[in-house]
Design an enzyme around this catalytic site. Structure first.
Site, PDB file in Angstrom:
ATOM      1  N   SER A   1       0.830  -1.198   0.000  1.00  0.00           N
ATOM      2  CA  SER A   1       0.000   0.000   0.000  1.00  0.00           C
ATOM      3  C   SER A   1       0.869   1.254   0.000  1.00  0.00           C
ATOM      4  O   SER A   1       2.076   1.213   0.231  1.00  0.00           O
ATOM      5  CB  SER A   1      -0.927  -0.002   1.212  1.00  0.00           C
ATOM      6  OG  SER A   1      -1.894   1.019   1.106  1.00  0.00           O
TER       7      SER A   1
ATOM      8  N   PRO B   1       4.646   1.559  -7.486  1.00  0.00           N
ATOM      9  CA  PRO B   1       3.798   2.472  -6.699  1.00  0.00           C
ATOM     10  C   PRO B   1       2.757   1.729  -5.875  1.00  0.00           C
ATOM     11  O   PRO B   1       2.262   0.680  -6.271  1.00  0.00           O
ATOM     12  CB  PRO B   1       3.144   3.352  -7.770  1.00  0.00           C
ATOM     13  CG  PRO B   1       3.164   2.525  -9.009  1.00  0.00           C
ATOM     14  CD  PRO B   1       4.412   1.700  -8.932  1.00  0.00           C
TER      15      PRO B   1
ATOM     16  N   LYS C   1       8.231  -0.397   9.818  1.00  0.00           N
ATOM     17  CA  LYS C   1       7.982   0.645  10.830  1.00  0.00           C
ATOM     18  C   LYS C   1       7.894   0.078  12.245  1.00  0.00           C
ATOM     19  O   LYS C   1       7.120   0.559  13.084  1.00  0.00           O
ATOM     20  CB  LYS C   1       6.722   1.451  10.476  1.00  0.00           C
ATOM     21  CG  LYS C   1       6.789   2.084   9.077  1.00  0.00           C
ATOM     22  CD  LYS C   1       5.632   3.011   8.808  1.00  0.00           C
ATOM     23  CE  LYS C   1       5.730   3.597   7.379  1.00  0.00           C
ATOM     24  NZ  LYS C   1       4.643   4.531   7.065  1.00  0.00           N
TER      25      LYS C   1
ATOM     26  N   GLY D   1     -26.738   9.549 -35.266  1.00  0.00           N
ATOM     27  CA  GLY D   1     -27.191  10.873 -34.848  1.00  0.00           C
ATOM     28  C   GLY D   1     -28.243  10.736 -33.773  1.00  0.00           C
ATOM     29  O   GLY D   1     -28.684   9.629 -33.436  1.00  0.00           O
TER      30      GLY D   1
ATOM     31  N   GLY E   1     -34.567  11.708 -33.687  1.00  0.00           N
ATOM     32  CA  GLY E   1     -35.238  12.844 -34.302  1.00  0.00           C
ATOM     33  C   GLY E   1     -34.365  13.629 -35.259  1.00  0.00           C
ATOM     34  O   GLY E   1     -34.807  14.620 -35.851  1.00  0.00           O
TER      35      GLY E   1
ATOM     36  N   SER F   1     -26.564   4.790 -32.093  1.00  0.00           N
ATOM     37  CA  SER F   1     -25.188   4.341 -31.792  1.00  0.00           C
ATOM     38  C   SER F   1     -24.384   5.477 -31.158  1.00  0.00           C
ATOM     39  O   SER F   1     -23.473   6.028 -31.773  1.00  0.00           O
ATOM     40  CB  SER F   1     -24.492   3.805 -33.047  1.00  0.00           C
ATOM     41  OG  SER F   1     -24.645   4.645 -34.165  1.00  0.00           O
TER      42      SER F   1
END
Length: 609
Positions: A12, A91, A145, A445, A448, A519
């Protein structure tokens, strides 16, 4: 000397990975004098009140030093009297999990750090799972630690019990637990006198002595072909690095996926002719007869490799955009690259418990098991038996970013019983008999915008010109072929995929296909283009403004969507992604139907000739 050890440090965020490696290198006197001096000088303006900040040796990016975290993978090469090492410091932040997976893909051993004050965190579990996914079999859990808790055995013992339970959950056979203080140097290179209760050795000693050699493989020979070498008419060699086993001149081999047999006539390592070669060597192999071999083929001897078009795999999803079933990708396994579709997410893993959870979507950094269908048959094997032919990546076809990495669990039997049936009457013959150039004309499109009206009118004109056509309209198709699909993202993706496949089949029949579908997603239209074929796909963007479409509202859908009665409605509660480079663009709010049709027909001439 026990040879080279490639290992990864993970865990982590802020568990002390960079500090651990930096301090170990410093104490073992594995730094040049100028490196030591630079480290000591930079530490004076660092975040440790003038004390040496060992993490600076590995955190090379400015952003890493400013934030005090590792972002990129930092590789370091060093040697002691007993062994050589390559370490990938990865990381810990969840956002950079893909970088950690890259580091894990090369390693033989994982050093997983834990903060003794925090214990096992979700990212600790995730990293351990990714390491097992990548085939790492040797683990060192470093409890860091210890100085903060004053080397208290009781607190350490609690963490150790948690680690042992995690090891059981992940079926880890080869693991070791070492308590350390990365900042103070306890148990890194010299045994600490502050933890008399710990009877084990130091971290460096374990890394110098651990045996990570794999058991002798029972695979006779595997060579994925990278390149066909043809410098002249008299020489044809097949090049690649031997993934497993050994080969000798005179051996009979099988070339997959076509299952053709031949005998090895000669072997070259670089430009030197040899009588045999083994795993890890780059070779050029010549066979005694001409057979079909290309990049992605595999030359084998006495193996049980599978040739399959459908596999079950474990994957780590790494894209920001969620994965849903039906998405299409570039698929790369070994030297073979093809296209693939994630057909089904069987389950995802709960990183806390290891439980298999039902899932319809995957979010970034989730691990799952999926069924994947491939456009071409590939040569593969279970990852535990053969890493080279058992690991793969999925690449987004639009962004070309790596979307996932994965390992093959097994091939699905039903794929072994399905074969593409070649027919005597080809697409070219059918097209010639109809006297036309088959294309898919894809109208896209907003609702409508006028797509269906335009597609219908264009088809009439093409029909009058003697063209043979077929019009696929969104509403009509959803009443039959796609009646089982809803309007969630995965359903929309599958809707477009099916239409693209049908369009391709109709193109193969020699027909000009017109489709009228909203689409809305750019990626779906690009996948449709890839399915149909880039040269056979004509995208027409009906670029009519939303306010005009809403004024028309022929079906009353916009009104319902505004009132919250229709969820996921494109343009209102769901986005529409405009095409970037459509072949044809038309705006029905600025020109009449006749003018729009005339413009489209004139533009189509260059595609239909």
């Amino acid at each position: 000397m026990k040879g080279l050890l490639k290992f990864i440090t993970c865990g982590s965020v802020d568990d002390g990975k960079s500090t651990l490696i930096g301090h170990m290198l410093y104490d073992a006197k594995l730094l040049f004098a100028d490196q030591r001096q630079a480290l000591e000088m930079e530490s004076k303006v660092g975040s440790r009140d003038g004390k040496i900040d060992y993490s600076l040796l590995l955190d090379g990016l400015m952003a890493e030093r400013e934030q005090g975290i590792t972002i990129d993978v930092a590789y370091r090469y060093f040697s002691t009297e007993r062994r050589s090492f390559i370490v990938a410091d990865t990381p810990g932040h969840e956002e950079y999990t893909r970088n950690m997976a890259v580091g894990a893909s090369f390693a033989e051993l994982a050093v997983i750090l834990l903060d003794v004050t925090k214990g096992i965190l979700p990212q600790t579990r995730r990293h351990a799972l990714i390491c097992t996914l990548m085939g790492i079999r040797h683990f060192v859990f470093v409890v860091n630690k210890m100085d903060i808790i004053r080397y208290d055995f009781k607190k350490y013992d609690k963490i150790e019990r948690e680690i042992r339970k995690l090891a059981i959950d992940l079926n880890l056979d080869n693991f070791k637990i070492i308590p350390v203080s990365a900042t103070e140097g306890d148990n890194l290179t010299i045994k600490s006198d502050k933890m008399s209760w710990y009877t084990g050795g130091t971290l460096l000693n374990h890394l110098e002595t651990v045996d990570v050699s794999e058991a002798v493989s029972d695979v006779d020979f595997v060579l994925p072909i990278q390149r066909v070498c043809r410098p002249n008419q008299n020489f044809r060699g097949f090049q690649g690095e031997i993934a497993d086993g050994k080969i000798s001149v005179g051996d009979e081999v099988t070339v997959l996926p076509n299952h053709e047999n031949a005998v090895v006539k000669s072997i070259f390592v670089t430009d030197e002719k040899v009588s045999n070669a083994e795993k890890g060597q780059p070779v050029t192999i010549c066979l005694d007869r001409e057979i079909d071999v290309s990049r992605g083929s595999v030359i084998t001897k006495d193996t049980e490799l599978k040739v399959s078009g459908l596999i079950t795999a474990s994957i780590l999803w790494m894209d920001d955009e969620n994965l849903v079933a039906g998405k299409n990708f570039f698929f790369k396994l070994g030297t073979k690259k093809t296209t693939a579709t994630v057909m089904r997410i069987k389950y995802k893993l709960n990183i806390y418990t290891g439980e298999q959870l039902a899932a319809s979507t995957l979010s970034k950094n989730e691990l799952a098991c999926c069924d994947i269908a491939l456009a071409d048959k590939i040569v593969c094997d279970n990852f535990k038996r053969q890493k080279e032919l058992g690991s793969f990546i999925l690449i987004d076809r639009v962004t070309h970013m790596t979307a996932a990495c994965g390992t093959v669990k097994h091939s699905l039997r039903r794929s072994d019983n399905i074969f593409w049936q070649k027919t005597d009457i080809s697409r070219e013959i059918r097209a010639k008999s109809l006297g036309q150039n088959p294309k898919t004309i894809w109208f896209t499109g907003l609702s409508g915008a006028g797509k269906s009206t335009l597609a219908n009118a264009v088809e009439k004109v093409l029909n009058l010109q003697g063209k043979h056509t077929m019009l696929l309209d969104g509403d009509n198709v959803r009443m039959g072929l796609n009646s089982n699909l809803g309007f969630e993202e995965q359903d929309r993706i599958e809707n477009i995929r099916r239409i693209a496949e049908v369009s391709k089949l109709m193109n193969d029949a020699g027909l000009i296909v017109l489709t009228s579908f909203i689409s809305p997603y750019r990626a779906d239209r690009e996948r449709a283009r890839q399915i149909v074929g880039t040269d056979d796909f004509v995208e027409i963007y009906v670029n009519t403004p939303l306010e005009v479409c809403e004024q028309r509202d022929v079906k009353g859908l916009y009104k319902k969507a505004r009132n919250g009665k229709i969820p996921n409605f494109t343009g209102i509660s769901s986005p529409y992604e405009e095409p970037k480079n459509p072949e044809i663009t038309v705006d029905t709010s600025k020109s009449s139907l006749e003018e729009s049709v005339e413009y489209i027909i004139n533009e189509l001439k260059k595609f239909l000739i």
